[in-house]
Design an enzyme around this catalytic site. Structure first.
Site, PDB file in Angstrom:
ATOM      1  CG  ASN A  34      -0.281   0.082   2.530  1.00  0.00           C
ATOM      2  OD1 ASN A  34       0.949   0.203   2.590  1.00  0.00           O
ATOM      3  ND2 ASN A  34      -1.048   0.035   3.605  1.00  0.00           N
ATOM      4  CG  LEU A  35       3.217   2.139  -2.709  1.00  0.00           C
ATOM      5  CD1 LEU A  35       3.049   3.026  -3.944  1.00  0.00           C
ATOM      6  CD2 LEU A  35       4.597   1.469  -2.750  1.00  0.00           C
ATOM      7  CG  ASN A  37       7.310   2.516   6.555  1.00  0.00           C
ATOM      8  OD1 ASN A  37       7.733   3.661   6.557  1.00  0.00           O
ATOM      9  ND2 ASN A  37       7.857   1.563   7.292  1.00  0.00           N
ATOM     10  CG  ASP A  60      -4.377  -1.751   3.218  1.00  0.00           C
ATOM     11  OD1 ASP A  60      -4.285  -2.836   3.830  1.00  0.00           O
ATOM     12  OD2 ASP A  60      -4.253  -0.648   3.762  1.00  0.00           O
ATOM     13  CB  SER A 127       9.582 -10.521  15.541  1.00  0.00           C
ATOM     14  OG  SER A 127      10.430  -9.841  16.413  1.00  0.00           O
ATOM     15  CE1 TYR A 154       5.883  -5.430  14.367  1.00  0.00           C
ATOM     16  CE2 TYR A 154       7.384  -5.802  16.207  1.00  0.00           C
ATOM     17  CZ  TYR A 154       7.048  -5.989  14.880  1.00  0.00           C
ATOM     18  OH  TYR A 154       7.865  -6.743  14.074  1.00  0.00           O
ATOM     19  CE  LYS A 158       5.571  -8.959  13.012  1.00  0.00           C
ATOM     20  NZ  LYS A 158       5.207  -9.130  11.601  1.00  0.00           N
ATOM     21  CE1 TYR A 182      11.800 -13.135   8.619  1.00  0.00           C
ATOM     22  CE2 TYR A 182      11.113 -10.851   8.797  1.00  0.00           C
ATOM     23  CZ  TYR A 182      11.063 -12.058   8.154  1.00  0.00           C
ATOM     24  OH  TYR A 182      10.289 -12.193   7.035  1.00  0.00           O
ATOM     25  NE  ARG A 300      14.759   1.107  22.440  1.00  0.00           N
ATOM     26  CZ  ARG A 300      14.986   0.740  21.185  1.00  0.00           C
ATOM     27  NH1 ARG A 300      14.962   1.646  20.220  1.00  0.00           N
ATOM     28  NH2 ARG A 300      15.266  -0.502  20.890  1.00  0.00           N
ATOM     29  CG  ASP A 303      16.000  -1.524  24.505  1.00  0.00           C
ATOM     30  OD1 ASP A 303      15.476  -2.045  23.501  1.00  0.00           O
ATOM     31  OD2 ASP A 303      16.766  -0.548  24.447  1.00  0.00           O
TER      32      ASP A 303
HETATM   33  C1  WQD Z   1      18.890  -2.594  18.946  1.00  0.00           C
HETATM   34  C2  WQD Z   1      19.763  -2.196  20.113  1.00  0.00           C
HETATM   35  C3  WQD Z   1      18.730  -0.610  21.595  1.00  0.00           C
HETATM   36  C4  WQD Z   1      18.588   2.722  18.780  1.00  0.00           C
HETATM   37  C5  WQD Z   1      13.698  -4.504  16.983  1.00  0.00           C
HETATM   38  C6  WQD Z   1      12.227  -4.365  16.775  1.00  0.00           C
HETATM   39  C7  WQD Z   1      11.557  -5.532  17.443  1.00  0.00           C
HETATM   40  C8  WQD Z   1      12.068  -6.820  16.867  1.00  0.00           C
HETATM   41  C9  WQD Z   1      13.522  -6.901  17.032  1.00  0.00           C
HETATM   42  C10 WQD Z   1      11.004  -6.942  14.683  1.00  0.00           C
HETATM   43  C11 WQD Z   1      18.984  -2.094  21.422  1.00  0.00           C
HETATM   44  C12 WQD Z   1      19.947  -0.022  20.928  1.00  0.00           C
HETATM   45  C13 WQD Z   1      18.800   1.490  19.360  1.00  0.00           C
HETATM   46  C14 WQD Z   1      19.357   3.824  19.244  1.00  0.00           C
HETATM   47  C15 WQD Z   1      20.472   2.373  20.798  1.00  0.00           C
HETATM   48  N1  WQD Z   1      11.942  -6.976  15.465  1.00  0.00           N
HETATM   49  N2  WQD Z   1      19.722   1.317  20.346  1.00  0.00           N
HETATM   50  N3  WQD Z   1      20.274   3.608  20.236  1.00  0.00           N
HETATM   51  O1  WQD Z   1      15.208  -3.276  20.157  1.00  0.00           O
HETATM   52  O2  WQD Z   1      16.121  -5.323  19.128  1.00  0.00           O
HETATM   53  O3  WQD Z   1      13.962  -4.326  18.356  1.00  0.00           O
HETATM   54  O4  WQD Z   1      14.132  -5.745  16.497  1.00  0.00           O
HETATM   55  O5  WQD Z   1      10.025  -7.373  14.506  1.00  0.00           O
HETATM   56  O6  WQD Z   1      10.219  -5.461  17.348  1.00  0.00           O
HETATM   57  O7  WQD Z   1      11.828  -3.129  17.264  1.00  0.00           O
HETATM   58  O8  WQD Z   1      16.130  -3.261  17.764  1.00  0.00           O
HETATM   59  O9  WQD Z   1      17.388  -1.652  16.409  1.00  0.00           O
HETATM   60  O10 WQD Z   1      15.639  -0.790  18.022  1.00  0.00           O
HETATM   61  O11 WQD Z   1      17.752  -1.749  18.916  1.00  0.00           O
HETATM   62  O12 WQD Z   1      21.316   2.253  21.692  1.00  0.00           O
HETATM   63  O13 WQD Z   1      19.209   4.981  18.796  1.00  0.00           O
HETATM   64  O14 WQD Z   1      20.252  -0.876  19.866  1.00  0.00           O
HETATM   65  O15 WQD Z   1      18.670  -0.216  22.933  1.00  0.00           O
HETATM   66  O16 WQD Z   1      19.838  -2.542  22.417  1.00  0.00           O
HETATM   67  P1  WQD Z   1      15.384  -4.068  18.957  1.00  0.00           P
HETATM   68  P2  WQD Z   1      16.689  -1.791  17.723  1.00  0.00           P
END
Ligand code: WQD
Length: 346
Positions: A34-35, A37, A60, A127, A154, A158, A182, A300, A303
């Site tokens: 659906n473009l 993103n 979509d 994921s 989100y 999944k 993934y 964050r 996390d």
């Molecule tokens: C990676 C690491 C952050 C940004 C994502 C998806 C999640 C799932 C897995 C999809 C973390 C750190 C990040 C920044 C940082 N995939 N970081 N500064 O958290 O593993 O999650 O992948 O379906 O849903 O959101 O990936 O790339 O956001 O973060 O220090 O500016 O990098 O704290 O340790 P994450 P991420």
């Protein structure tokens, strides 16, 4: 030609790399997106790499009537790879219904229509988020580790979509499915013709790293250095997007050639190696020669401290292994960032 495959979300990041690998493997690909993103220009990149422009419709996946028309216009689709989904964790907390509608209705629509059009296989993008923070005894994490309650809507989509697929298959639906979990996909195609195009301020680490390195962002915030890890920063399993894309081709082959051992199979797609945020930054600096301006800030919220894959099941059963080094992968992401600058796209 091997057969016709529908790729939903095929102009997106992982979708576009998968379209390239499917075409390289001689599949005929129909892309819908659906473009919301991504942009249509991605098809030019795919065409420059493979010499083939895939069929494309702006649709979509939540629009079931449009899907029906598509299946009538492109009869004989053998398999579907479903990438189309909303994927921003933070946004999902603010707009949960958008996430539940987009991510669940799209899967339900496709699963409902598959029998009518004799579609044999469904690949779903799941994921490692479904594992949450695995307990120490489950690291590196295998597919049989318990799933944990998702920390965001989100993530919950999944988990729910996995259940929807499993329940549908177990009810006797006349098709097979492969669920791919993934870890953290990064990098770009080695030609730098396609790559990740984040909308606005990147939420994920690597696009933030490359945008800081090129000067779009002033500095990278490292979220926390007080975790229980060797250098205190979080650990992830960063997987090259082309390696990841190739696993989808194997999954499709497996389902439509009747090799699946089970009607629904689940595989982790990761390298098996955990890398900390600080290690990734240091490696990026080393391979690109660019110094990164970064600062340690607070954690964050939400996390995960550390997670990396045990990919043995995918290695042994699919015959798939992540091959690219993290050095080459980081370099591909940097070349892509430089290409975006060259084209005036950032
Ligand atoms: C990676 C690491 C952050 C940004 C994502 C998806 C999640 C799932 C897995 C999809 C973390 C750190 C990040 C920044 C940082 N995939 N970081 N500064 O958290 O593993 O999650 O992948 O379906 O849903 O959101 O990936 O790339 O956001 O973060 O220090 O500016 O990098 O704290 O340790 P994450 P991420």
């Amino acid at each position: 030609m091997k057969g016709k495959i529908l790729v939903t979300g095929g102009t997106g990041y992982i979708g576009s790399h998968t379209v390239v690998e499917l075409q390289n493997a001689e599949y005929e690909v129909v892309v819908i997106d659906n473009l919301s993103n991504s942009n249509i220009g991605v098809l030019d990149g795919i065409e420059r790499i493979t010499g083939i422009r895939p069929a494309f419709k702006q649709i979509d996946v939540c629009d079931k009537e449009a899907l029906e028309q598509l299946f009538q216009e492109y009869p004989g689709i053998k398999g579907i790879i479903n990438f189309a989904a909303s994927k921003a964790v933070g946004e999902s907390v603010k707009e949960p219904l958008k996430y539940y509608r987009n991510n669940l209705v799209s899967v339900i629509n496709l699963l409902e229509l598959m029998p009518k059009y004799n579609i044999e296989g469904f690949v779903f993008s799941s994921s490692c988020t479904v594992y949450g923070q695995p307990d120490a005894e489950y690291l590196p994490v295998t597919e049989s580790a318990p799933r944990k309650k998702a920390l965001s809507p989100y993530g919950n989509t999944k988990t729910i979509c996995e259940d929807i697929i499993c329940d549908t298959i177990h009810s006797g639906a006349p098709f097979k499915s492969i669920i791919l979990r993934y870890f953290n996909p990064i990098g770009a195609h080695p030609t730098a013709e396609i790559g990740e195009l984040p909308n606005g301020v990147p939420q994920n680490l690597l696009p933030f790293v490359t945008q800081t390195a090129i000067g779009i962002r002033e500095k990278l915030s490292v979220f926390g250095d007080d975790y229980n890890t060797p250098d205190g920063s979080c650990i992830r399993d960063y997987i090259n997007v082309v390696d990841l894309a190739k696993a989808h081709v194997i999954a499709v082959d497996r389902m439509i050639s009747g090799k699946s051992l089970d009607n629904v199979e689940i595989f982790n797609l990761g390298t098996g190696r955990g890398l900390s945020v600080l290690e990734l930054i240091r490696t990026f600096e080393k391979v690109t020669g660019v110094k990164l301006n970064y600062q340690i800030v607070g954690r964050r919220e939400g996390d995960i401290e550390k997670v990396w894959a045990n990919p043995e099941k995918a290695n042994n059963v699919l015959g798939w292994t992540a091959k690219e080094t993290v050095e080459d992968t980081l370099m591909s992401a940097w070349r892509w960032q430089l290409k975006l600058r060259e084209r005036g796209l950032c």
